[in-house]
Write an enzyme that holds these catalytic residues in place. Sequence first.
Site, PDB file in Angstrom:
ATOM      1  N   SER A  67       0.920  -1.182   0.130  1.00  0.00           N
ATOM      2  CA  SER A  67       0.010   0.015   0.116  1.00  0.00           C
ATOM      3  C   SER A  67       0.843   1.115   0.058  1.00  0.00           C
ATOM      4  CB  SER A  67      -1.064  -0.006   1.146  1.00  0.00           C
ATOM      5  OG  SER A  67      -1.907  -0.991   1.033  1.00  0.00           O
ATOM      6  N   HIS A 121      -3.126   1.153  -4.827  1.00  0.00           N
ATOM      7  CA  HIS A 121      -2.501  -0.442  -5.285  1.00  0.00           C
ATOM      8  C   HIS A 121      -2.805   0.115  -6.720  1.00  0.00           C
ATOM      9  CE1 HIS A 121      -1.464  -3.166  -2.213  1.00  0.00           C
ATOM     10  NE2 HIS A 121      -2.035  -2.187  -1.426  1.00  0.00           N
ATOM     11  N   HIS A 147      -5.960  -8.341  -1.725  1.00  0.00           N
ATOM     12  CA  HIS A 147      -5.833  -8.907  -0.205  1.00  0.00           C
ATOM     13  C   HIS A 147      -6.960  -9.966  -0.237  1.00  0.00           C
ATOM     14  CE1 HIS A 147      -4.138  -4.752  -0.646  1.00  0.00           C
ATOM     15  NE2 HIS A 147      -3.330  -5.201   0.648  1.00  0.00           N
ATOM     16  N   TYR A 153      -9.362  -9.682   2.059  1.00  0.00           N
ATOM     17  CA  TYR A 153     -10.505  -9.044   2.374  1.00  0.00           C
ATOM     18  C   TYR A 153     -11.178  -8.481   1.262  1.00  0.00           C
ATOM     19  CZ  TYR A 153      -7.662  -4.829   2.150  1.00  0.00           C
ATOM     20  OH  TYR A 153      -6.630  -3.837   1.671  1.00  0.00           O
ATOM     21  N   GLU A 154     -10.597  -8.544   0.051  1.00  0.00           N
ATOM     22  CA  GLU A 154     -11.233  -8.275  -1.317  1.00  0.00           C
ATOM     23  C   GLU A 154     -12.182  -9.244  -1.715  1.00  0.00           C
ATOM     24  OE1 GLU A 154      -8.494  -5.692  -4.123  1.00  0.00           O
ATOM     25  OE2 GLU A 154      -6.996  -6.331  -2.405  1.00  0.00           O
ATOM     26  N   ALA A 196       2.270  -2.099   4.342  1.00  0.00           N
ATOM     27  CA  ALA A 196       2.018  -0.973   5.410  1.00  0.00           C
ATOM     28  C   ALA A 196       1.569  -1.652   6.729  1.00  0.00           C
ATOM     29  CB  ALA A 196       1.118  -0.077   4.960  1.00  0.00           C
ATOM     30  N   MET A 240      -2.661  -6.695   7.007  1.00  0.00           N
ATOM     31  CA  MET A 240      -3.660  -7.566   6.298  1.00  0.00           C
ATOM     32  C   MET A 240      -3.242  -7.899   4.986  1.00  0.00           C
ATOM     33  SD  MET A 240      -6.730  -4.801   6.526  1.00  0.00           S
ATOM     34  CE  MET A 240      -7.043  -3.595   8.086  1.00  0.00           C
ATOM     35  N   SER A 241      -2.064  -8.366   5.023  1.00  0.00           N
ATOM     36  CA  SER A 241      -1.129  -9.010   3.673  1.00  0.00           C
ATOM     37  C   SER A 241      -0.073  -9.650   3.937  1.00  0.00           C
ATOM     38  CB  SER A 241      -0.771  -7.554   2.604  1.00  0.00           C
ATOM     39  OG  SER A 241       0.286  -7.145   3.179  1.00  0.00           O
ATOM     40  N   ASN A 249       1.336   3.819  10.960  1.00  0.00           N
ATOM     41  CA  ASN A 249       0.631   4.332  12.174  1.00  0.00           C
ATOM     42  C   ASN A 249       0.638   3.556  13.472  1.00  0.00           C
ATOM     43  OD1 ASN A 249      -0.836   2.444  10.418  1.00  0.00           O
ATOM     44  ND2 ASN A 249      -1.914   2.029  12.207  1.00  0.00           N
ATOM     45  N   HIS A 303      -7.174   4.912   6.264  1.00  0.00           N
ATOM     46  CA  HIS A 303      -6.322   4.597   5.386  1.00  0.00           C
ATOM     47  C   HIS A 303      -5.329   5.818   4.770  1.00  0.00           C
ATOM     48  CE1 HIS A 303      -4.980   1.760   2.125  1.00  0.00           C
ATOM     49  NE2 HIS A 303      -5.465   2.456   1.228  1.00  0.00           N
TER      50      HIS A 303
HETATM   51  N1  HPA Z   1      -3.803  -2.618  11.017  1.00  0.00           N
HETATM   52  C1  HPA Z   1      -4.098  -3.411   9.853  1.00  0.00           C
HETATM   53  N2  HPA Z   1      -3.515  -3.116   8.694  1.00  0.00           N
HETATM   54  C2  HPA Z   1      -2.815  -2.037   8.641  1.00  0.00           C
HETATM   55  C3  HPA Z   1      -2.768  -1.001   9.798  1.00  0.00           C
HETATM   56  C4  HPA Z   1      -3.042  -1.639  10.979  1.00  0.00           C
HETATM   57  O1  HPA Z   1      -2.908  -0.802  11.996  1.00  0.00           O
HETATM   58  N3  HPA Z   1      -1.771  -0.219   9.113  1.00  0.00           N
HETATM   59  C5  HPA Z   1      -1.522  -0.304   8.030  1.00  0.00           C
HETATM   60  N4  HPA Z   1      -2.043  -1.621   7.543  1.00  0.00           N
END
Ligand code: HPA
Length: 289
Positions: free
Chosen positions: A47, A78, A100, A102-103, A130, A227-228, A251, A263
């Site tokens: 990401s 992406h 991903h 979740y898609e 990320a 998530m990847s 983050n 996001h």
């Molecule tokens: N959680 C899950 N996926 C993420 C995060 C997060 O805090 N930051 C970037 N991708």
Amino acid sequence: MRVPSVAGRPAPRAIGAEVEGAACVLRERIETRLGDDTPIAAITMGSGLGGLGAEIEDALRVPYEELPGWPRPTVVGHAGHALIGMLGGRPVLGLSGRVHLYEGGPPDRVAFYVRVAAVLGVRALFLSNAAGAIREGWRPGELMLISDHLNLTGTSPLIGPVVGAEHRFPDLTFAYDRELRAIVLGVATELGQTLHEGVYAAMHGPAFETPAEIRMLRRLGADAVGMSTVPEVIAARALGIRCVAVSCLTNYAAGVLDEPLNHEEVLETTKLAQPGFQRLVAESIRRFS
Ligand code: HPA
């Protein structure tokens, strides 16, 4: 390609044939750009980290829609193309954009490109993503080399019949290749970059975690969450591909601060981290054997 169903039973999907189809088209493009050379690594840009693609010299761009069966990303940040060219003086296959879990769709979709890379003879996978920072003292904008993972997605890209020469029960003891990790750590030291090393927890998403989940993950030994990456690493190990992965901490994980996550913040922080990330990847690839 779909196999007709027999006697009312759902037919197994011919994943192997789909992978071969995409590999066939991509192989031609690789020959166009690299002649007889095989990319020494596939590089998955996470990401907001697609800027690395601009560093691939004289890249031949192949939109995913030109590759039969190739899943298309639906998420902002992406792009959707492969890039064939030189990075750090070595031939590489860049992947700008991934899908991903979740898609939606079957979990093997996320590992489709890994299987294609294997057919093409690619022996190493450099992944990026990320991630939220869980470990105390680690800050957004910093990078983390993944030393190990927790697969908390509840699924695997290997569910279903064994595809081709894949191992049914791949060993994940050394999922993140020690030699490649040492190279990346050495490069970070040379460049004077902060590069943490830690455990990545993979969640299914798409919701960010709750603060209670983050406290749980911390207790389980996670240093970062995302998530990847993990499904792809599992598929790569089933194929004997060496893996190395870098998380861009974008983050603080949920509840670390008394603030919501979003996001956009993730993408903003990847922008700041990009230059360091790009140098790290290019210089590491230069040293890959
Ligand atoms: N959680 C899950 N996926 C993420 C995060 C997060 O805090 N930051 C970037 N991708």
